[in-house]
Design a protein around this motif. Sequence first.
Motif, PDB file in Angstrom:
ATOM      1  N   LYS A 314     -53.513 -60.935  15.930  1.00 16.03           N
ATOM      2  CA  LYS A 314     -52.290 -60.536  15.221  1.00 16.03           C
ATOM      3  C   LYS A 314     -51.050 -61.031  15.971  1.00 16.03           C
ATOM      4  N   ARG A 315     -51.093 -60.905  17.302  1.00 15.85           N
ATOM      5  CA  ARG A 315     -49.955 -61.365  18.097  1.00 15.85           C
ATOM      6  C   ARG A 315     -49.758 -62.878  17.933  1.00 15.85           C
ATOM      7  N   TRP A 317     -50.763 -64.712  15.392  1.00 17.72           N
ATOM      8  CA  TRP A 317     -50.338 -64.972  14.012  1.00 17.72           C
ATOM      9  C   TRP A 317     -48.849 -64.705  13.846  1.00 17.72           C
ATOM     10  N   ASP A 318     -48.388 -63.586  14.414  1.00 14.14           N
ATOM     11  CA  ASP A 318     -46.971 -63.238  14.309  1.00 14.14           C
ATOM     12  C   ASP A 318     -46.099 -64.264  15.012  1.00 14.14           C
ATOM     13  N   SER A 319     -46.583 -64.751  16.166  1.00 14.29           N
ATOM     14  CA  SER A 319     -45.787 -65.718  16.912  1.00 14.29           C
ATOM     15  C   SER A 319     -45.690 -67.052  16.181  1.00 14.29           C
ATOM     16  N   GLY A 322     -44.979 -65.280  11.838  1.00 12.96           N
ATOM     17  CA  GLY A 322     -44.297 -64.014  11.555  1.00 12.96           C
ATOM     18  C   GLY A 322     -42.879 -64.181  11.071  1.00 12.96           C
ATOM     19  N   ASN A 323     -42.076 -64.931  11.806  1.00 11.25           N
ATOM     20  CA  ASN A 323     -40.666 -65.103  11.445  1.00 11.25           C
ATOM     21  C   ASN A 323     -40.508 -65.848  10.131  1.00 11.25           C
ATOM     22  N   SER A 325     -42.736 -65.952   7.689  1.00 10.26           N
ATOM     23  CA  SER A 325     -43.159 -65.066   6.602  1.00 10.26           C
ATOM     24  C   SER A 325     -42.063 -64.061   6.272  1.00 10.26           C
ATOM     25  N   LEU A 326     -41.384 -63.563   7.320  1.00  9.98           N
ATOM     26  CA  LEU A 326     -40.320 -62.596   7.108  1.00  9.98           C
ATOM     27  C   LEU A 326     -39.164 -63.223   6.350  1.00  9.98           C
TER      28      LEU A 326
END
Length: 337
Positions: A314-315, A317-319, A322-323, A325-326
């Motif tokens: 998850k970390r 993927w977010d890195s 994440g931004n 997708s947001l």
Amino acid sequence: MPTSYLLSSITLNFGIFAFFTSLTIGLIVIVLTLFGVRKIFGTYKYLMVIFTSLSVVLAFTETLFKPNLHFYNSGLVYFALSSAFGLSKKAMNMVLAAYAGIYSLTISLLAVQFIYRYWALIGLHYMIYFTGFRFIIWFVYCFVFGFSWCIGSYFLLQMDQDTKDYFQQDMRFGYNVAIEDIPAFYVLYFHPKDGSIRWNSVMYTASLSFIMTMQYGIMVYCGWNMHAKMEQTMQSFSNTLKRHHRQLFRTLVFQITCPTIFLFSPLVIIMYLPFFGIECSFPAGGVFSAISVYPIMDSIIVLVVVSEYRVVVKRMWDSLFGNKSLRNFEILKIVYN
């Protein structure tokens, strides 16, 4: 195109897909185990890496050399329709035997993982056998079973006049090949003329049965005893360590179910079916497809069940996304509002 040949082609194409999937997911598990997850440490970390790598090698060998199975009445043919890289028939027979040996290595190493987890939980004084030079014991353990299966395949299942006469017509009809021209091993339990036992095939199946029963028995024994004794043993553990052990236990539970479905059951059914003398003929190469799926399922089990892996994934993927997708989500909100 003969039906058997068509079904075999479909099976082999699925094996290619299974290999690339298992390679991708397996590499993720290996990298995370070595560099991302800090709570998997010591010998168990290297056992996981070696096991995942070996499972991928098994799928790779199946994809590269395309072993196949055909069931006919009281016998089996373990063969390849073509020789890879221009290898001779004898060399390809060695490859087929080696594939059987790698399979045996895989299930033996899986049993070793269960032994490690069992001793780590309720028999710490035995853990010395997983440290230092004693760790070689487990390599020898796996090698003995892998080598036995490999040698048994090569020397006990060679073609003779009985197997040639018995299988040649069915193989020609189903695959449009002459059996003397393809690399193959033959399991035939009863003499076609007088029904007497052919001991080479029986000895081979007995040795396979011993290896599989031993490894599967170790897995079930260790898994059941861990379940029975876990709560009592972990009373003195910290909450973090308790959660860690329970996650690994759940992983091992799935790792009993998964090989039961994909590693043991298909081969057991195919190996014992000829004993019943059922009059039928069909391609059984799907066994190798099931074996190829196993590395995928095993890696997914580790990534899904063990929370440390989920957190790291998850970390990452977010890195990576994440931004982005947001931002996309915010853009959609503006458009639809």
